[in-house]
Write a protein that holds these residues in place. Structure first.
Motif, short mmCIF file in Angstrom:
data_model
loop_
_atom_site.label_atom_id
_atom_site.label_comp_id
_atom_site.label_asym_id
_atom_site.label_seq_id
_atom_site.Cartn_x
_atom_site.Cartn_y
_atom_site.Cartn_z
N THR A 134 24.91 52.56 31.88
CA THR A 134 25.60 51.40 32.47
C THR A 134 26.44 51.03 31.76
O THR A 134 25.07 50.74 30.71
N VAL A 135 27.15 50.82 31.39
CA VAL A 135 27.97 49.49 30.55
C VAL A 135 27.90 48.29 30.98
O VAL A 135 27.49 46.92 30.55
N GLU A 136 28.65 47.75 32.67
CA GLU A 136 27.84 46.21 32.49
C GLU A 136 28.09 46.33 34.40
O GLU A 136 28.55 47.63 34.71
N ASN A 137 27.16 45.44 34.81
CA ASN A 137 26.86 44.72 36.45
C ASN A 137 28.12 43.59 36.01
O ASN A 137 27.69 42.58 36.20
N ARG A 138 29.38 43.83 36.96
CA ARG A 138 30.21 42.84 37.27
C ARG A 138 29.92 42.05 38.33
O ARG A 138 29.44 42.32 39.46
N VAL A 139 30.17 40.83 38.24
CA VAL A 139 30.18 39.95 39.74
C VAL A 139 31.70 39.96 40.49
O VAL A 139 32.77 40.38 39.90
N TRP A 140 30.80 40.31 41.62
CA TRP A 140 32.57 40.21 43.30
C TRP A 140 32.28 39.47 43.65
O TRP A 140 30.29 38.73 44.09
N ASP A 141 33.29 38.58 43.95
CA ASP A 141 32.89 37.42 45.34
C ASP A 141 34.03 37.65 45.72
O ASP A 141 35.05 37.89 45.77
N ASP A 142 34.32 38.00 47.06
CA ASP A 142 35.23 37.84 48.24
C ASP A 142 36.19 37.21 48.10
O ASP A 142 37.72 37.21 47.90
N LYS A 143 35.69 35.64 47.79
CA LYS A 143 37.12 35.22 47.28
C LYS A 143 37.95 35.87 47.11
O LYS A 143 39.20 35.13 46.03
N MET A 144 37.78 36.70 45.09
CA MET A 144 38.17 37.32 44.57
C MET A 144 39.60 38.05 44.73
O MET A 144 40.27 38.58 44.21
N TYR A 145 39.48 38.47 45.67
CA TYR A 145 40.72 39.44 46.02
C TYR A 145 42.30 38.24 46.26
O TYR A 145 43.36 38.87 46.39
N LEU A 146 42.04 37.66 46.58
CA LEU A 146 42.93 36.02 45.71
C LEU A 146 42.69 35.60 44.63
O LEU A 146 41.40 35.37 44.49
N TYR A 147 43.76 35.31 44.14
CA TYR A 147 43.84 33.80 42.96
C TYR A 147 42.84 32.94 43.52
O TYR A 147 43.99 32.20 44.64
N PRO A 148 42.61 32.04 42.37
CA PRO A 148 42.48 30.21 42.95
C PRO A 148 43.90 29.80 42.90
O PRO A 148 44.96 30.43 41.76
N ILE A 149 44.32 29.09 43.31
CA ILE A 149 45.85 28.26 43.14
C ILE A 149 45.93 27.11 41.60
O ILE A 149 44.59 26.83 41.89
N PRO A 150 46.34 27.31 40.86
CA PRO A 150 45.46 26.22 39.87
C PRO A 150 45.83 24.80 40.30
O PRO A 150 46.01 24.26 40.60
N GLN A 151 44.71 24.46 39.95
CA GLN A 151 44.64 22.70 39.86
C GLN A 151 45.19 21.59 39.77
O GLN A 151 45.03 20.78 40.73
N THR A 152 45.73 22.29 38.69
CA THR A 152 47.11 21.38 38.11
C THR A 152 47.46 21.46 38.90
O THR A 152 48.87 20.08 39.05
#
Length: 584
Positions: free
Chosen positions: A552-570
Motif C-alpha cells: 500500500t503506497v497511500e491511503n487517501r482521503v475521500w469525502d462525497d463533497k469532492m464529487y464536485l469542486y468548490p466554487i472559488p470563494q473569491t
C-alpha cells in the motif's frame, strides 16, 4: 497578461498579427474575476476596429481556441506540474510538495482551490460571445477584390459555429467541475455579470446539446477540402462528440440519481448519431485500424476527432522520465491499481478471475498489450542508445530506476503513454518533439455508446431507431483494434457484470487521457479508490530472480463533497448569488 499560442496540425503557427488590437479585445472581455476592466467608449471603438479587419477578427477566434485544455504536465502545465491522473487511483505523483497532493489528502477547499479554471473559462466564453455578436455576418468589403477572398470567406462563414462549439465546450468544462454555473450568451457589463444567478446543470446540458446540433449542422466533417487545409479546427465530429460526452455525464449517477432511462437513451443516440454519420471517417473497414500507440502525439491518427496541439518541446519528458535515465526527474507513476486492471490476453479474464492463468511470480507476462504501451515496468527496454548495450527499466531495489535512489517511483512503475522515447535529455544535444493532447477520439465514442446502451437496455439488446448496435458489439470494436486484439466480451453477461467489465475497459483504453478522474466522480465510486497500491521488487543477487511484493503506497482521503469542486470563494465574494456546492 501572457498571450497563448495555438498550433494546428498543419504545422504552421496561427497568425499573431495585430497583437495590440487582440490584447485590447481580450482585456476588455474579462469578467468574473477580481481584475475587472470596464468598457469605455474608447474600448468600444477599438473593438469595432478589430472586427473591421479580417486578420484581426480571425485572431479573436484563434484566441478562443487558446483556452483548450491539456493535461500534459511539465513546464508549469497540469496541476502544479502534475497530471490530473495523479489525483485518481491510476497514478501517484512522486513530488509530495505538488499541489496535486491536496486532492488526495483532503486539504483543498474553496479558498485553497485546485484546477481553478473559472476565470479562464469565462474569459473564453466572454470572448466567444463578443465574436458571435460582432463577427457574425461580416463580409470585409475592403479585401473583396484580393486574391483568395472567396476561399477566406468560405472559411470565415464557419467561424461563428466554431465559436459556438468552443463556448459549449467551455461550459462543459465548468459544469463537470462546479455543477450549476451562470449561463451567459450575451455581452454583459461587469455589473450585470456580477449579478447573474447560476443556471441548473440540466439547463446548461440542454444548451450545450442545442449548440452542438447547430454547429454540427454547419461545420464540415474535415477541412481537407479547404484551400488552407488547416486541421485541428472544430469539425462536425467534434461537435457531435461533445454532445455525446455531455449527455453521458448527464445520464450518470452523479447527475441522474433517479436513473432516468430517457437520459441514457439520449446519450446512446448522440453517440450513435456520430457513428452513423462519420464512422467511416474515423475507422478502417469498420474497426480501429490505427495502432494504440498511434492515437496519442499523432496528427495522422484516423480516429482522432479533436485535439490540442503543443509546440515541439520536451517538458513532458523532463517531468516524467524515470530517475536513472539521463535527465530523468520522475513525476507521474502508474499505480498497481491500474496495472491490475489489465486483463489476460489469452482469455480476456481479469487477473483475479478463476482460470485467468495469471502468474504472480511473473506478473507482466501474457497481459493486455495496452499495458506495455502505457506503462514502463521492470525489464522493459527503454531509451536504448543507438550504439552500445541496451537499457532496461530496473525498478527493483538497487536498480538504476529503483529505491534507495531518491525520487524514484513510489509504485514500481513509470509512465510511457504520451512519452516520446526518442527525445534526448542530454544537455549537449537536447531534443524536442510534437505533443498532441487528445480531446476526443472515436474509441471514446464507442465506449460512451456501450455504456449508455447497457444502462438503458442491457449488453445484448437493441432498440428502435438507429440504436441497432448492441453495447457488446460497440465495446468489441475497441478491443479488436490492430495490435490489441483482446478477446471479445462474451454473450450472456448480466447488466451489472457488463457494467463492471466495461468500466475496466474504459479505464485501460483511455488511461492518462484525463477520463478516470472524472469517471470515478460521475459514477460516484470515490470511496473505492482511496487505497493506492504499488509493488516492491527485490532481486536475488545470486539467482537474479525478482520477487514481487504488493504494498500500500497511500491511503487517501475521500469525502462525497469532492464529487464536485468548490466554487472559488473569491467568486462568491464578488457574486453572492453563486452560492456554494454542498459540503464546501
Amino acid at each position: 497578461m501572457k498571450m497563448k499560442q495555438v498550433y494546428f496540425k498543419s504545422g504552421s503557427l496561427l497568425k499573431r498579427s495585430a497583437r495590440l488590437f487582440l490584447m485590447v479585445a481580450f482585456m476588455s472581455t474579462l469578467l468574473w474575476s477580481c481584475d475587472f476592466l470596464d468598457y469605455t467608449e474608447q474600448d468600444y471603438y477599438q473593438q469595432e476596429d478589430i472586427f473591421f479587419y479580417n486578420d484581426r477578427a480571425t485572431n479573436v477566434l484563434n484566441n478562443i481556441y487558446s483556452y483548450l485544455p491539456s493535461d500534459l504536465n511539465g513546464a508549469n502545465l497540469g496541476i502544479d506540474g502534475a497530471m490530473r491522473s495523479s489525483a485518481s487511483d491510476d497514478a501517484v505523483d512522486v513530488w509530495d510538495i505538488s499541489d496535486i497532493q491536496k486532492f488526495n489528502d483532503g486539504s483543498w477547499n474553496s479558498v485553497v482551490v485546485l484546477d481553478n479554471v473559472w476565470n479562464n473559462m469565462y474569459s473564453a466564453i466572454r470572448t466567444a460571445n463578443v465574436f458571435i455578436k460582432e463577427g457574425t455576418g461580416l463580409t470585409f468589403p475592403e479585401i473583396k477584390w484580393n486574391e483568395g477572398y472567396a476561399d477566406f470567406m468560405k472559411a470565415y462563414k464557419l467561424y461563428t459555429y466554431e465559436a459556438r462549439f468552443l463556448r459549449a465546450f467551455y461550459y462543459f468544462e465548468l459544469i463537470k467541475r462546479y455543477n450549476n454555473v451562470p449561463l451567459d450568451t450575451t455581452v454583459l457589463t461587469t455589473e450585470e455579470a456580477n449579478k447573474m444567478t447560476p443556471a441548473s446543470f440540466d439547463d446548461i446540458v440542454k444548451f450545450i446539446s442545442r449548440e452542438c446540433d447547430s454547429a454540427a449542422a454547419k461545420l464540415p466533417a474535415t477541412f481537407s477540402t479547404f484551400i488552407s487545409k488547416q486541421t485541428g479546427r472544430a469539425t462536425q465530429g467534434a461537435a457531435m462528440a461533445l454532445k455525446a460526452r455531455t449527455l453521458l455525464y448527464a445520464a450518470s449517477p452523479l447527475h441522474n440519481p433517479s436513473n432516468d432511462q430517457s437520459k441514457w437513451i439520449a446519450a446512446a443516440k448522440a453517440s450513435k448519431d456520430l457513428m452513423d454519420a462519420l464512422g467511416t471517417q474515423y475507422t478502417t473497414g469498420g474497426g480501429l485500424g490505427d495502432a494504440y500507440t498511434a492515437v496519442t502525439n499523432s496528427l495522422s491518427s484516423k480516429e482522432l476527432i479533436f485535439e490540442r496541439r503543443r509546440a515541439d518541446d520536451r517538458s513532458f519528458e523532463e517531468a516524467n522520465t524515470a530517475r536513472g535515465f539521463q535527465g530523468g526527474n520522475t513525476g507521474t507513476c502508474p499505480t498497481q491499481n491500474l496495472v491490475d486492471a489489465y486483463e489476460m490476453k489469452a482469455n480476456g479474464l481479469g487477473i483475479n478471475e478463476s482460470g485467468s492463468g495469471y502468474n504472480a511470480a511473473n506478473p507482466y507476462t501474457g497481459r493486455d498489450p495496452r499495458m506495455t504501451m502505457t506503462i514502463l515496468y521492470n525489464g522493459v527496454e527503454w531509451k536504448s542508445p543507438s550504439t552500445g548495450p541496451k537499457q532496461y527499466v530496473q525498478t527493483y531495489y538497487g536498480g538504476i530506476n529503483g529505491a534507495p535512489t531518491p525520487y524514484t517511483t513510489k509504485t514500481g512503475y513509470y509512465l510511457k503513454k504520451y512519452m516520446v522515447e526518442s527525445i534526448s535529455l542530454d544537455p549537449t544535444k537536447l531534443g524536442t518533439a510534437l505533443h498532441v493532447w487528445v480531446l476526443f477520439r472515436y474509441a471514446e465514442v464507442l465506449l460512451n455508446y456501450a455504456e449508455a446502451m447497457n444502462e438503458a437496455y442491457g449488453p445484448d439488446a437493441v432498440a428502435t431507431g438507429n440504436l441497432n448496435m448492441t453495447a457488446r458489439a460497440a465495446v468489441n470494436i475497441v478491443r479488436d483494434r490492430t495490435g490489441v486484439k483482446m478477446p471479445a466480451f462474451p454473450l450472456g453477461m448480466t447488466q451489472a457484470a457488463f457494467r463492471d467489465k466495461l468500466r475496466n475497459e474504459r479505464r485501460v483504453e483511455l488511461a492518462f487521457e484525463d477520463h478516470r478522474f472524472w469517471d470515478l466522480r460521475r459514477w460516484k465510486i470515490g470511496p473505492s479508490t482511496t487505497t493506492i497500491r504499488g509493488m516492491d521488487l527485490t532481486k536475488d543477487q545470486n539467482t537474479s530472480v525478482i520477487t514481487y511484493t504488493p504494498k500500500t503506497v497511500e491511503n487517501r482521503v475521500w469525502d462525497d463533497k469532492m464529487y464536485l469542486y468548490p466554487i472559488p470563494q473569491t467568486e462568491v465574494f464578488i457574486n453572492s448569488k453563486l452560492g456554494q456546492n454542498p459540503g464546501w
